[in-house]
Design a protein around this motif. Structure first.
Motif, PDB file in Angstrom:
ATOM      1  N   GLY A  62      47.391  51.737  32.556  1.00 54.12           N
ATOM      2  CA  GLY A  62      46.283  51.103  33.494  1.00 54.12           C
ATOM      3  C   GLY A  62      46.506  49.598  33.400  1.00 54.12           C
ATOM      4  N   ARG A  63      46.841  48.873  32.337  1.00 50.90           N
ATOM      5  CA  ARG A  63      47.082  47.479  32.274  1.00 50.90           C
ATOM      6  C   ARG A  63      48.317  47.219  32.990  1.00 50.90           C
ATOM      7  N   ILE A  64      49.163  48.090  32.898  1.00 52.79           N
ATOM      8  CA  ILE A  64      50.546  48.043  33.629  1.00 52.79           C
ATOM      9  C   ILE A  64      50.430  48.046  34.960  1.00 52.79           C
ATOM     10  N   VAL A  65      49.642  48.749  35.602  1.00 54.95           N
ATOM     11  CA  VAL A  65      49.459  49.036  36.806  1.00 54.95           C
ATOM     12  C   VAL A  65      48.476  47.893  37.390  1.00 54.95           C
ATOM     13  N   GLU A  66      47.586  47.562  36.742  1.00 57.60           N
ATOM     14  CA  GLU A  66      46.789  46.498  36.942  1.00 57.60           C
ATOM     15  C   GLU A  66      47.471  45.086  37.163  1.00 57.60           C
ATOM     16  N   SER A  67      48.682  45.039  36.173  1.00 53.80           N
ATOM     17  CA  SER A  67      49.421  43.975  36.503  1.00 53.80           C
ATOM     18  C   SER A  67      50.300  43.815  37.734  1.00 53.80           C
ATOM     19  N   VAL A  68      50.703  45.247  37.976  1.00 52.00           N
ATOM     20  CA  VAL A  68      51.587  45.550  38.979  1.00 52.00           C
ATOM     21  C   VAL A  68      50.918  45.084  40.471  1.00 52.00           C
ATOM     22  N   VAL A  69      49.580  45.490  40.322  1.00 55.60           N
ATOM     23  CA  VAL A  69      48.840  45.394  41.546  1.00 55.60           C
ATOM     24  C   VAL A  69      48.424  43.673  41.776  1.00 55.60           C
ATOM     25  N   SER A  70      48.024  43.219  40.842  1.00 58.26           N
ATOM     26  CA  SER A  70      47.262  41.609  40.918  1.00 58.26           C
ATOM     27  C   SER A  70      48.566  40.707  40.860  1.00 58.26           C
ATOM     28  N   ASP A  71      49.622  40.965  40.102  1.00 60.55           N
ATOM     29  CA  ASP A  71      50.863  39.963  40.016  1.00 60.55           C
ATOM     30  C   ASP A  71      52.044  40.287  40.945  1.00 60.55           C
ATOM     31  N   LEU A  72      52.092  41.300  41.328  1.00 59.97           N
ATOM     32  CA  LEU A  72      53.304  41.552  42.254  1.00 59.97           C
ATOM     33  C   LEU A  72      53.090  41.825  43.506  1.00 59.97           C
ATOM     34  N   PHE A  73      51.965  43.089  43.631  1.00 55.76           N
ATOM     35  CA  PHE A  73      51.882  43.746  44.852  1.00 55.76           C
ATOM     36  C   PHE A  73      51.026  42.815  45.958  1.00 55.76           C
ATOM     37  N   MET A  74      49.769  42.503  45.425  1.00 57.89           N
ATOM     38  CA  MET A  74      48.801  41.752  46.093  1.00 57.89           C
ATOM     39  C   MET A  74      49.367  40.178  46.541  1.00 57.89           C
ATOM     40  N   GLY A 115      49.647  34.066  53.480  1.00 62.74           N
ATOM     41  CA  GLY A 115      48.980  33.314  52.142  1.00 62.74           C
ATOM     42  C   GLY A 115      47.626  33.665  51.757  1.00 62.74           C
ATOM     43  N   LEU A 116      47.290  34.761  52.238  1.00 65.50           N
ATOM     44  CA  LEU A 116      45.780  35.212  51.753  1.00 65.50           C
ATOM     45  C   LEU A 116      45.732  35.596  50.148  1.00 65.50           C
ATOM     46  N   ASP A 117      44.968  35.058  49.383  1.00 65.20           N
ATOM     47  CA  ASP A 117      44.715  35.555  48.065  1.00 65.20           C
ATOM     48  C   ASP A 117      43.385  36.289  47.980  1.00 65.20           C
ATOM     49  N   PHE A 118      43.653  37.612  48.122  1.00 63.57           N
ATOM     50  CA  PHE A 118      42.363  38.579  47.958  1.00 63.57           C
ATOM     51  C   PHE A 118      41.559  38.346  46.802  1.00 63.57           C
ATOM     52  N   SER A 119      42.052  37.996  45.597  1.00 62.59           N
ATOM     53  CA  SER A 119      41.271  37.881  44.406  1.00 62.59           C
ATOM     54  C   SER A 119      40.234  36.865  44.476  1.00 62.59           C
ATOM     55  N   ASN A 120      40.312  36.093  45.390  1.00 59.54           N
ATOM     56  CA  ASN A 120      39.337  35.202  45.503  1.00 59.54           C
ATOM     57  C   ASN A 120      38.480  35.142  46.917  1.00 59.54           C
ATOM     58  N   TYR A 121      38.536  36.224  47.496  1.00 60.31           N
ATOM     59  CA  TYR A 121      37.677  36.676  48.807  1.00 60.31           C
ATOM     60  C   TYR A 121      35.989  36.960  48.152  1.00 60.31           C
ATOM     61  N   PHE A 122      35.374  36.080  48.314  1.00 63.56           N
ATOM     62  CA  PHE A 122      33.790  36.547  47.998  1.00 63.56           C
ATOM     63  C   PHE A 122      32.908  35.816  48.938  1.00 63.56           C
ATOM     64  N   ILE A 123      31.681  36.424  48.620  1.00 67.28           N
ATOM     65  CA  ILE A 123      30.375  35.658  49.513  1.00 67.28           C
ATOM     66  C   ILE A 123      29.544  35.329  48.277  1.00 67.28           C
ATOM     67  N   GLY A 124      29.099  33.948  48.324  1.00 65.18           N
ATOM     68  CA  GLY A 124      28.066  33.454  47.515  1.00 65.18           C
ATOM     69  C   GLY A 124      26.673  34.008  47.753  1.00 65.18           C
ATOM     70  N   LEU A 125      25.881  34.715  46.930  1.00 66.20           N
ATOM     71  CA  LEU A 125      24.840  35.379  47.473  1.00 66.20           C
ATOM     72  C   LEU A 125      23.537  34.466  47.064  1.00 66.20           C
ATOM     73  N   MET A 146      52.299  39.604  47.434  1.00 65.10           N
ATOM     74  CA  MET A 146      53.257  40.003  48.404  1.00 65.10           C
ATOM     75  C   MET A 146      52.504  40.195  50.020  1.00 65.10           C
ATOM     76  N   VAL A 147      51.244  41.053  49.646  1.00 65.62           N
ATOM     77  CA  VAL A 147      50.549  41.478  50.788  1.00 65.62           C
ATOM     78  C   VAL A 147      49.731  40.196  51.129  1.00 65.62           C
ATOM     79  N   GLY A 148      49.446  39.240  50.316  1.00 70.23           N
ATOM     80  CA  GLY A 148      49.013  37.889  50.853  1.00 70.23           C
ATOM     81  C   GLY A 148      49.838  36.986  51.416  1.00 70.23           C
ATOM     82  N   ALA A 149      51.323  37.048  51.355  1.00 79.39           N
ATOM     83  CA  ALA A 149      52.318  36.161  51.893  1.00 79.39           C
ATOM     84  C   ALA A 149      52.522  36.869  53.150  1.00 79.39           C
ATOM     85  N   ILE A 150      52.607  38.238  52.901  1.00 80.54           N
ATOM     86  CA  ILE A 150      52.804  38.722  54.447  1.00 80.54           C
ATOM     87  C   ILE A 150      51.769  38.476  55.586  1.00 80.54           C
ATOM     88  N   LEU A 151      50.371  38.414  54.941  1.00 82.34           N
ATOM     89  CA  LEU A 151      49.366  38.182  55.919  1.00 82.34           C
ATOM     90  C   LEU A 151      48.769  36.707  55.925  1.00 82.34           C
TER      91      LEU A 151
END
Length: 142
Positions: A31-43, A52-62, A45-50
């Protein structure tokens, strides 16, 4: 009291319990390996394709106190709805589920192949060898 301890020891050293423990430990590491693949490699690339979006910082303050630009800083300021982090975790889950599907599919294919092949003949037991020798000796005398 010792009977209970003996029963517990028998339970704890059964193959299934040990196998389950090993599976949980390997699963956590995987699970830790997959988490690293998703957060460090996959996301990234997805952000660069879209763009330069960084999904990890998408939030709405409540609350109105949340004015930060990063999720970590925003969490310190108050409650946030971290949908980018949730999206990353969902993608993480889908990748783990897909990999497990492929592993199970491969194991099932190997099991089907093994079931289709006839089992090799078992080596004769000592009794069978002895009986064969006796039969051959009786055949020679006849």
């Amino acid at each position: 009291m010792s009977k209970v301890l003996n029963e517990f020891r028998e339970f704890a050293v059964k193959g299934n319990v040990v196998d389950l423990a090993v599976g949980v430990i390997i699963g956590a590491a995987f699970g830790r390996i997959v988490e690293s693949v998703v957060s460090d490699l996959f996301m990234p690339m997805v952000g660069a394709i879209l763009g330069g979006l960084d999904f990890s910082n998408y939030f709405i303050g409540l609350s109105s106190n949340v004015t930060a630009n990063s999720l970590a800083a925003a969490r310190e300021q108050g409650a946030v709805f971290a949908y980018g982090n949730f999206l990353t975790i969902v993608i993480n889950f889908l990748i783990v589920a897909w990999i497990l599907f492929l592993v199970v599919k491969g194991i099932n294919r190997l099991r089907r192949k093994a079931a289709e092949q006839p089992a090799p003949p078992a080596a004769p037991t000592k009794e069978e060898v002895l009986l064969t020798e006796i039969r051959d000796l009786l055949a020679k005398k006849a």
